[in-house]
Write a protein that holds these residues in place. Structure first.
Motif, mmCIF file in Angstrom:
data_model
loop_
_atom_site.group_PDB
_atom_site.id
_atom_site.type_symbol
_atom_site.label_atom_id
_atom_site.label_comp_id
_atom_site.label_asym_id
_atom_site.label_seq_id
_atom_site.Cartn_x
_atom_site.Cartn_y
_atom_site.Cartn_z
ATOM 1 N N THR A 120 0.771 -1.097 -0.090
ATOM 2 C CA THR A 120 0.000 -0.047 -0.248
ATOM 3 C C THR A 120 0.912 1.312 -0.056
ATOM 4 O O THR A 120 0.398 2.169 -0.306
ATOM 5 N N ASP A 121 1.858 1.209 0.608
ATOM 6 C CA ASP A 121 2.782 2.356 0.702
ATOM 7 C C ASP A 121 4.316 2.014 0.529
ATOM 8 O O ASP A 121 4.936 0.705 0.854
ATOM 9 N N VAL A 122 5.207 2.966 -0.160
ATOM 10 C CA VAL A 122 6.332 2.674 -0.395
ATOM 11 C C VAL A 122 7.215 3.954 0.507
ATOM 12 O O VAL A 122 6.740 4.870 0.369
ATOM 13 N N VAL A 123 8.329 3.655 1.457
ATOM 14 C CA VAL A 123 8.823 4.779 1.962
ATOM 15 C C VAL A 123 10.228 4.601 1.379
ATOM 16 O O VAL A 123 11.079 3.671 1.694
ATOM 17 N N LEU A 124 10.802 5.861 0.719
ATOM 18 C CA LEU A 124 12.128 5.925 0.498
ATOM 19 C C LEU A 124 12.694 6.510 1.607
ATOM 20 O O LEU A 124 12.477 7.641 1.828
ATOM 21 N N THR A 125 14.137 5.871 1.931
ATOM 22 C CA THR A 125 14.953 6.688 2.890
ATOM 23 C C THR A 125 15.753 7.610 1.923
ATOM 24 O O THR A 125 16.079 8.789 2.454
ATOM 25 N N HIS A 126 15.933 7.568 0.652
ATOM 26 C CA HIS A 126 16.782 8.432 -0.238
ATOM 27 C C HIS A 126 16.428 7.907 -1.559
ATOM 28 O O HIS A 126 15.996 6.839 -1.799
ATOM 29 N N MET A 127 16.965 8.435 -2.497
ATOM 30 C CA MET A 127 16.668 8.248 -4.093
ATOM 31 C C MET A 127 17.844 7.647 -4.759
ATOM 32 O O MET A 127 17.806 7.647 -5.847
ATOM 33 N N HIS A 128 18.902 7.139 -3.919
ATOM 34 C CA HIS A 128 19.775 6.736 -4.587
ATOM 35 C C HIS A 128 19.655 5.247 -5.353
ATOM 36 O O HIS A 128 18.395 4.824 -4.795
ATOM 37 N N MET A 129 20.163 4.815 -6.171
ATOM 38 C CA MET A 129 19.888 3.918 -7.156
ATOM 39 C C MET A 129 19.352 2.444 -6.424
ATOM 40 O O MET A 129 18.546 1.659 -6.650
ATOM 41 N N ASP A 130 20.183 2.173 -5.580
ATOM 42 C CA ASP A 130 20.195 0.927 -4.635
ATOM 43 C C ASP A 130 18.833 1.074 -3.546
ATOM 44 O O ASP A 130 18.532 0.094 -3.013
ATOM 45 N N HIS A 131 18.175 2.133 -3.906
ATOM 46 C CA HIS A 131 16.828 2.295 -2.821
ATOM 47 C C HIS A 131 15.702 2.530 -3.655
ATOM 48 O O HIS A 131 14.665 2.134 -3.121
ATOM 49 N N GLY A 133 15.805 1.471 -7.219
ATOM 50 C CA GLY A 133 15.858 0.532 -8.512
ATOM 51 C C GLY A 133 14.935 -0.363 -8.563
ATOM 52 O O GLY A 133 14.482 -0.755 -9.675
ATOM 53 N N GLY A 134 14.408 -0.912 -7.420
ATOM 54 C CA GLY A 134 13.509 -2.009 -7.570
ATOM 55 C C GLY A 134 12.111 -1.598 -8.286
ATOM 56 O O GLY A 134 11.306 -2.602 -8.826
ATOM 57 N N LEU A 135 11.824 -0.285 -8.128
ATOM 58 C CA LEU A 135 10.448 0.305 -8.772
ATOM 59 C C LEU A 135 10.643 0.171 -10.414
ATOM 60 O O LEU A 135 9.600 0.543 -10.911
ATOM 61 N N ILE A 136 11.748 0.522 -10.745
ATOM 62 C CA ILE A 136 12.034 0.787 -12.291
ATOM 63 C C ILE A 136 12.597 -0.361 -13.101
ATOM 64 O O ILE A 136 12.902 -0.353 -14.126
ATOM 65 N N VAL A 137 12.360 -1.673 -12.376
ATOM 66 C CA VAL A 137 12.427 -2.733 -13.104
ATOM 67 C C VAL A 137 11.201 -3.195 -14.068
ATOM 68 O O VAL A 137 10.131 -2.811 -13.738
ATOM 69 N N ASP A 138 11.564 -3.757 -15.319
ATOM 70 C CA ASP A 138 10.568 -3.913 -16.255
ATOM 71 C C ASP A 138 9.558 -4.680 -15.687
ATOM 72 O O ASP A 138 9.857 -5.620 -15.072
ATOM 73 N N GLY A 139 8.129 -4.380 -15.856
ATOM 74 C CA GLY A 139 7.012 -5.266 -15.489
ATOM 75 C C GLY A 139 6.636 -4.958 -13.746
ATOM 76 O O GLY A 139 5.656 -5.719 -13.642
ATOM 77 N N VAL A 140 7.637 -4.291 -13.183
ATOM 78 C CA VAL A 140 7.303 -4.160 -11.794
ATOM 79 C C VAL A 140 5.924 -2.869 -11.614
ATOM 80 O O VAL A 140 4.940 -3.369 -10.672
ATOM 81 N N LYS A 141 5.975 -1.718 -12.192
ATOM 82 C CA LYS A 141 4.771 -0.893 -12.097
ATOM 83 C C LYS A 141 3.503 -1.298 -12.335
ATOM 84 O O LYS A 141 2.486 -1.184 -11.732
ATOM 85 N N GLU A 142 3.472 -2.299 -13.391
ATOM 86 C CA GLU A 142 2.396 -3.007 -13.890
ATOM 87 C C GLU A 142 1.607 -3.844 -12.632
ATOM 88 O O GLU A 142 0.173 -4.180 -12.679
ATOM 89 N N ALA A 180 20.528 8.679 -13.675
ATOM 90 C CA ALA A 180 19.724 8.157 -14.516
ATOM 91 C C ALA A 180 18.596 7.440 -13.666
ATOM 92 O O ALA A 180 17.466 7.600 -14.193
ATOM 93 N N ALA A 181 18.969 6.502 -12.755
ATOM 94 C CA ALA A 181 17.945 5.930 -12.066
ATOM 95 C C ALA A 181 17.077 7.047 -11.315
ATOM 96 O O ALA A 181 15.669 6.671 -11.607
ATOM 97 N N ALA A 182 17.481 8.086 -10.628
ATOM 98 C CA ALA A 182 16.450 9.114 -10.187
ATOM 99 C C ALA A 182 15.607 9.630 -11.083
ATOM 100 O O ALA A 182 14.475 9.981 -10.850
ATOM 101 N N LYS A 183 16.219 10.127 -12.324
ATOM 102 C CA LYS A 183 15.180 10.782 -13.093
ATOM 103 C C LYS A 183 14.191 9.649 -13.559
ATOM 104 O O LYS A 183 13.136 9.964 -13.874
ATOM 105 N N HIS A 184 14.715 8.505 -13.880
ATOM 106 C CA HIS A 184 13.774 7.271 -14.646
ATOM 107 C C HIS A 184 12.482 7.210 -13.567
ATOM 108 O O HIS A 184 11.352 7.198 -13.685
ATOM 109 N N PHE A 185 13.136 6.976 -12.134
ATOM 110 C CA PHE A 185 12.040 6.888 -11.196
ATOM 111 C C PHE A 185 11.074 8.156 -11.093
ATOM 112 O O PHE A 185 9.790 7.856 -10.892
#
Length: 305
Positions: A120-131, A133-142, A180-185
């Motif tokens: 229901t919720d995602v909390v990001l400690t910050h927007m480095h790629m290793d935090h 990145g899991g949301l921008i893997v192909d097929g995850v958003k769907e 690139a990861a932060a921009k994509h996210f």
């Protein structure tokens, strides 16, 4: 009876020899630490402001190799019966960086019986790629809920509009990958961001607080229920930071402030006795902080089976 091992065990897609999740009960709240894998990095990243002999001595004392260090990547799932909160989302996949042992979160959530659609919720400690990145893997958003809320500090989002890498000490390729990861996210999830300034209660008993330091919007998450307390400290605390909190980590955008934040949080944990978990502490990263004079000490919990 022969003890010879003739072949490795056959594993299914979701079974693993090494445990990748660890459950903790904080009062009435369920907390699950899930490993996203490991990230091999040069040992200079542990403290680029100190002489390499000091780093080598610490690594030797810890029985660790001198040249490369496997950084754990830990995420957390918090469930209070009504909501399922994912704290950080792991590295995801970036083929250009050749990090095959990281980016395991989606697979390991499935192995833990957690459907992405239940978050229901995602909390990001910050927007480095290793935090993120899991949301921008192909097929995850769907697979995510359309009403998913992603909580992140205003200062963090603003920082990544024009990030400053002048004070970090990262391996080649990482700054570009992080940008690139932060921009994509941000492009994918702009409409779902729930921004806060300094502190926000995600649900009763789960509070995210901006600390700054590591990045301007870096935040920690405190979970409290009854007499139990746990802090997920994100990237504020590293394994070397107990004995040497003054060492500058290579990913810190404001190293001096990161040191102040680290010391303040470690003192808080030592005084309150709350449990600590953190992104880059060895899995499952759950333990207490003790203090002896001016030196902190990490006390891992005894595993609860």
């Amino acid at each position: 009876m022969s003890l010879d091992v003739t072949s490795p065990p056959v594993l299914s897609d979701v079974e693993e020899l090494v445990p990748s999740r660890y459950a903790v009960r904080i009062g009435e709240i369920d907390v699950l630490v899930i490993s996203d894998g490991v990230l091999p990095l040069p040992t200079k990243m542990l403290g680029h402001n100190v002489d390499q002999r000091a780093r080598a001595a610490w690594l030797n004392d810890m029985f660790l190799p001198p040249d490369a260090f496997d950084w754990a990547l830990n995420t957390v799932v918090v469930r209070n019966g009504r909501q399922t909160i994912l704290i950080d989302t792991g590295l995801g996949m970036d083929p250009a960086l050749n990090l095959p042992r990281a980016g395991q979160l989606v697979k390991r959530l499935k192995a833990a019986g957690i459907d992405l659609g239940s978050v229901t919720d995602v909390v990001l400690t910050h927007m480095h790629m290793d935090h993120v990145g899991g949301l921008i893997v192909d097929g995850v958003k769907e697979q995510l809920r359309p009403d998913l809320k992603i909580h992140v500090a205003v200062a963090e989002v603003k920082f990544w509009e024009s990030p400053d890498f002048s004070r970090v000490d990262m391996p080649p390729g990482f700054p570009d990958a992080l940008r690139a990861a932060a921009k994509h996210f941000r492009k994918e999830y702009e409409s779902q961001l729930q921004l806060f300034d300094e502190e926000y209660e995600v649900v009763p008993g789960v509070i995210v607080t901006r600390t700054g330091g590591h990045t301007p919007g870096h935040s920690v998450v405190r979970v409290a229920s009854g007499k139990d307390r746990l802090m997920f400290a994100g990237d504020a605390v590293f394994a070397v930071g107990f004995e040497h909190p003054e060492w500058h980590n290579g990913f810190e955008h404001d190293p001096e402030e990161a040191v102040r934040v680290r010391v303040r949080l470690l003192r808080e944990l030592a005084e309150t006795g709350a449990l600590l978990a953190a992104t880059h502490m060895p899995f499952p990263s759950v333990g207490h902080v003790a203090i002896e004079g001016d030196v902190f000490r990490w006390v891992p919990v005894f595993w609860d089976y």
